[in-house]
Design a protein around this motif. Structure first.
Motif, PDB file in Angstrom:
ATOM      1  N   UNK A  51       0.837  -1.205   0.000  1.00  0.00           N
ATOM      2  CA  UNK A  51       0.000   0.000   0.000  1.00  0.00           C
ATOM      3  C   UNK A  51       0.872   1.254   0.000  1.00  0.00           C
ATOM      4  N   UNK A  52       0.326   2.363  -0.478  1.00  0.00           N
ATOM      5  CA  UNK A  52       1.148   3.580  -0.639  1.00  0.00           C
ATOM      6  C   UNK A  52       1.922   3.983   0.617  1.00  0.00           C
ATOM      7  N   UNK A  53       1.318   3.931   1.831  1.00  0.00           N
ATOM      8  CA  UNK A  53       2.100   4.428   2.974  1.00  0.00           C
ATOM      9  C   UNK A  53       3.323   3.569   3.311  1.00  0.00           C
ATOM     10  N   UNK A  54       3.408   2.371   2.739  1.00  0.00           N
ATOM     11  CA  UNK A  54       4.590   1.527   3.009  1.00  0.00           C
ATOM     12  C   UNK A  54       5.591   1.557   1.851  1.00  0.00           C
ATOM     13  N   UNK A  55       5.266   2.280   0.785  1.00  0.00           N
ATOM     14  CA  UNK A  55       6.158   2.255  -0.386  1.00  0.00           C
ATOM     15  C   UNK A  55       7.450   3.032  -0.157  1.00  0.00           C
ATOM     16  N   UNK A  56       7.483   3.841   0.921  1.00  0.00           N
ATOM     17  CA  UNK A  56       8.760   4.510   1.206  1.00  0.00           C
ATOM     18  C   UNK A  56       9.805   3.478   1.608  1.00  0.00           C
ATOM     19  N   UNK A  70      -3.025  -4.344   3.605  1.00  0.00           N
ATOM     20  CA  UNK A  70      -3.913  -3.181   3.584  1.00  0.00           C
ATOM     21  C   UNK A  70      -4.240  -2.783   5.020  1.00  0.00           C
ATOM     22  N   UNK A  71      -4.070  -1.492   5.364  1.00  0.00           N
ATOM     23  CA  UNK A  71      -4.555  -1.072   6.676  1.00  0.00           C
ATOM     24  C   UNK A  71      -6.062  -1.278   6.714  1.00  0.00           C
ATOM     25  N   UNK A  93      -9.222   3.208   5.427  1.00  0.00           N
ATOM     26  CA  UNK A  93      -8.580   4.087   4.456  1.00  0.00           C
ATOM     27  C   UNK A  93      -7.647   5.070   5.145  1.00  0.00           C
ATOM     28  N   UNK A  94      -6.593   5.411   4.486  1.00  0.00           N
ATOM     29  CA  UNK A  94      -5.688   6.395   5.053  1.00  0.00           C
ATOM     30  C   UNK A  94      -5.019   7.209   3.967  1.00  0.00           C
ATOM     31  N   UNK A  95      -4.256   8.182   4.368  1.00  0.00           N
ATOM     32  CA  UNK A  95      -3.554   9.028   3.403  1.00  0.00           C
ATOM     33  C   UNK A  95      -2.409   8.283   2.748  1.00  0.00           C
ATOM     34  N   UNK A  96      -1.878   8.862   1.707  1.00  0.00           N
ATOM     35  CA  UNK A  96      -0.776   8.219   1.007  1.00  0.00           C
ATOM     36  C   UNK A  96       0.055   9.292   0.321  1.00  0.00           C
ATOM     37  N   UNK A  97       1.210   8.870  -0.164  1.00  0.00           N
ATOM     38  CA  UNK A  97       2.094   9.837  -0.818  1.00  0.00           C
ATOM     39  C   UNK A  97       1.437  10.400  -2.071  1.00  0.00           C
ATOM     40  N   UNK A  98       1.443  11.693  -2.214  1.00  0.00           N
ATOM     41  CA  UNK A  98       0.805  12.326  -3.366  1.00  0.00           C
ATOM     42  C   UNK A  98       1.617  12.091  -4.629  1.00  0.00           C
ATOM     43  N   UNK A 133     -10.788  -0.342   0.712  1.00  0.00           N
ATOM     44  CA  UNK A 133     -10.438  -0.778   2.061  1.00  0.00           C
ATOM     45  C   UNK A 133     -11.362  -0.207   3.138  1.00  0.00           C
ATOM     46  N   UNK A 184      -5.145  -0.318  -2.330  1.00  0.00           N
ATOM     47  CA  UNK A 184      -3.721  -0.112  -2.042  1.00  0.00           C
ATOM     48  C   UNK A 184      -3.324   1.351  -2.191  1.00  0.00           C
ATOM     49  N   UNK A 222      -7.082   6.751   0.549  1.00  0.00           N
ATOM     50  CA  UNK A 222      -8.051   7.819   0.252  1.00  0.00           C
ATOM     51  C   UNK A 222      -7.529   8.763  -0.836  1.00  0.00           C
ATOM     52  N   UNK A 223      -6.219   8.904  -0.944  1.00  0.00           N
ATOM     53  CA  UNK A 223      -5.692   9.747  -2.023  1.00  0.00           C
ATOM     54  C   UNK A 223      -5.930   9.097  -3.388  1.00  0.00           C
ATOM     55  N   UNK A 235      -1.496   3.560   8.977  1.00  0.00           N
ATOM     56  CA  UNK A 235      -2.297   3.601  10.203  1.00  0.00           C
ATOM     57  C   UNK A 235      -3.678   3.028   9.939  1.00  0.00           C
ATOM     58  N   UNK A 258       2.645  13.012   4.563  1.00  0.00           N
ATOM     59  CA  UNK A 258       2.770  12.104   3.415  1.00  0.00           C
ATOM     60  C   UNK A 258       1.509  12.057   2.558  1.00  0.00           C
TER      61      UNK A 258
END
Lengths: 98, 349
Positions: free
Chosen positions: A12-17, A89-90, A93-98, B142, B164, B167-168, B254, B264
């Motif tokens: 998922x995007x937040x782990x791609x760093x 997947x968390x 839903x959560x934010x991710x890198x733009x 999700x 994956x 929300x963005x 999270x 981020x």
């Protein structure tokens, strides 16, 4: 015991760093736990986001093997077959890198 | 569930085909029409619209004792789950819908479209049903099962974006859709729509000021679209020296639904970084522990974002207590806990 299988891990995007921006990476393992160990060996820091100190999947994290939640199977002991897709997947839903 | 890129692409192309096949499109002439009088009147008549807002502010005496706070530190919780759609987002959605009808952006032939991780979508779907306008929502795959089913119950059309991408990913998909079929849609754009914070300037802020007898010292509000903190905060700042505390997840990865990790994420256009006095980062587990404690100590079963706010408020309250300060903290109770039961966080044990 099942032998090692090469599987695709969907990141998922937040782990791609941790994966140099890759959205899918290939690792080998006989079980979900093995695959997470292999993932951590290649991309240090990722496993502690997915599993807690006792090695259990964090409650807000869902792991899917070919779309099926491993909580409904054998958790981290869920066996893997060659070509399987392991999704992280968390729970929400959560934010991710733009 | 066959989640993945192929599923996403399939849904996407299905959407594009549906769009091309559509017989009636809104003409530019229709798009610049004035406000639809019947729709405006239906807001005034709507029992659902009229029951949004005016939520209670509860002092959490038992929770204060549970945290071991002195009498001079008060925690007050704004119970937004009593809104008809179950969350603070009812205010946001009503404000956005009302402004769009007044400006003529939402009227006959137009579908309200937005990206949402859940609560705003539920509020749009509820208002669409109550006021008779069509609603299409892009929701990350999700999102919790309860949310998906609630949207279906109200009759909204839901398009799931790649889980994956979070929300963005939903925001990006909506932007693609509007670039292809802009005239058919009113893109509500809660992340950039000034009617979002305006809802809280007009309602949440004044309610809190009145209910706290003008003695609120700190506002603690989670950051998602950031509309609650921006609007309520702006109003309270005009009234007095209120400290504004924004709450975000400590980590990019999270499980606190609806919250954004701003460093981020796509930063909402309505966010003014100069407004908050402080931003606190809360771990998902700490948010759930606080929500669980609230349920067991006070009997209020709230969701994870409320838990994040309470965890931040608890930390802040202890700091203020050890500094010997008196304070009246107002904590936003964003929604109820029942909407999250299917997630791993409320598993027994």
């Amino acid at each position: 015991m099942a032998s090692e299988s090469t599987v695709q891990v969907l990141i998922p995007t937040p782990l791609r760093r941790f994966t140099d921006g890759e959205s899918r990476v290939e690792v080998s393992g006989a079980t979900v736990g093995d695959a997470l160990d292999a993932l951590e060996a290649r991309f240090p820091g990722i496993d502690e986001r997915v599993r807690d100190d006792s090695g259990q999947i964090r409650r807000f994290v869902n792991l899917f093997v070919n779309g099926q939640n491993v909580r409904d199977r054998d958790g981290i002991a869920t066996p893997l077959s060659p070509g399987d897709e392991l999704g992280i997947i968390p729970a929400m839903a959560g934010g991710s890198a733009a | 569930m066959p989640w993945g890129v192929s599923y996403f692409l399939m849904k996407n192309s299905e959407y594009a085909m549906h769009d091309r096949a559509k017989a009636t499109r809104t003409t530019p002439e229709q798009a610049i029409c004035g406000p639809d009088a019947a729709l405006l009147a239906s807001i005034a008549e709507s029992a659902v619209a009229r029951s949004i807002g005016n939520t209670p502010l509860h002092r959490l005496r038992r929770y204060e004792r549970y945290l071991g706070l002195p009498e001079t530190i008060e925690l007050h919780l704004k119970a937004e789950w009593v809104n008809p759609g179950g969350s603070i987002k009812d205010r946001t959605a009503l404000s956005i819908v009302r402004a769009a009808i007044k400006s003529g952006q939402l009227g006959p032939g137009r579908t309200l479209l937005d990206a949402t991780s859940g609560n705003t979508g539920i509020a749009y779907a509820m208002l669409g049903a109550a006021l008779s306008f069509p609603v299409t929502l892009v929701v990350p795959g999700s999102a919790s099962e309860e949310r998906k089913r609630t949207l279906a119950a109200y009759g909204a059309r839901v398009i799931y974006s790649d889980p994956y991408e979070g929300s963005d990913g939903a925001i990006r998909l909506v932007r693609e859709m509007t670039s292809v079929a802009g005239d058919d849609f009113f893109y509500a754009d809660q992340y950039n729509n000034p009617a979002n914070p305006a809802a809280h300037v007009a309602t949440t802020g004044p309610e809190i000021w009145r209910q706290s007898d003008g003695r609120v010292t700190h506002l603690v509000a989670a950051l998602g679209t950031t509309g609650t903190l921006m609007g309520t905060g702006a109003y309270l700042r005009q009234q007095g020296a209120v400290q504004l505390i924004g709450v975000q997840p400590a980590e990019a990865f999270h499980g606190i639904e609806g919250l954004k990790h701003l460093p981020t994420a796509i930063v909402p256009g309505i966010y003014d970084p100069s407004l908050p006095d402080r931003i606190m980062g809360i771990e998902t587990e700490a948010a759930f522990e606080a929500a669980r404690a609230l349920a067991r100590v006070e009997g209020f079963f709230a969701g994870s974002s409320t838990g994040a706010n309470l965890a931040a408020a608890g930390e802040l309250a202890r700091e203020l207590a050890s500094a010997g300060q008196a304070a009246r903290l107002v904590v936003i109770g964003c929604d109820g806990g029942a909407r999250y039961l299917s997630t791993g966080l409320w598993e027994l044990g």
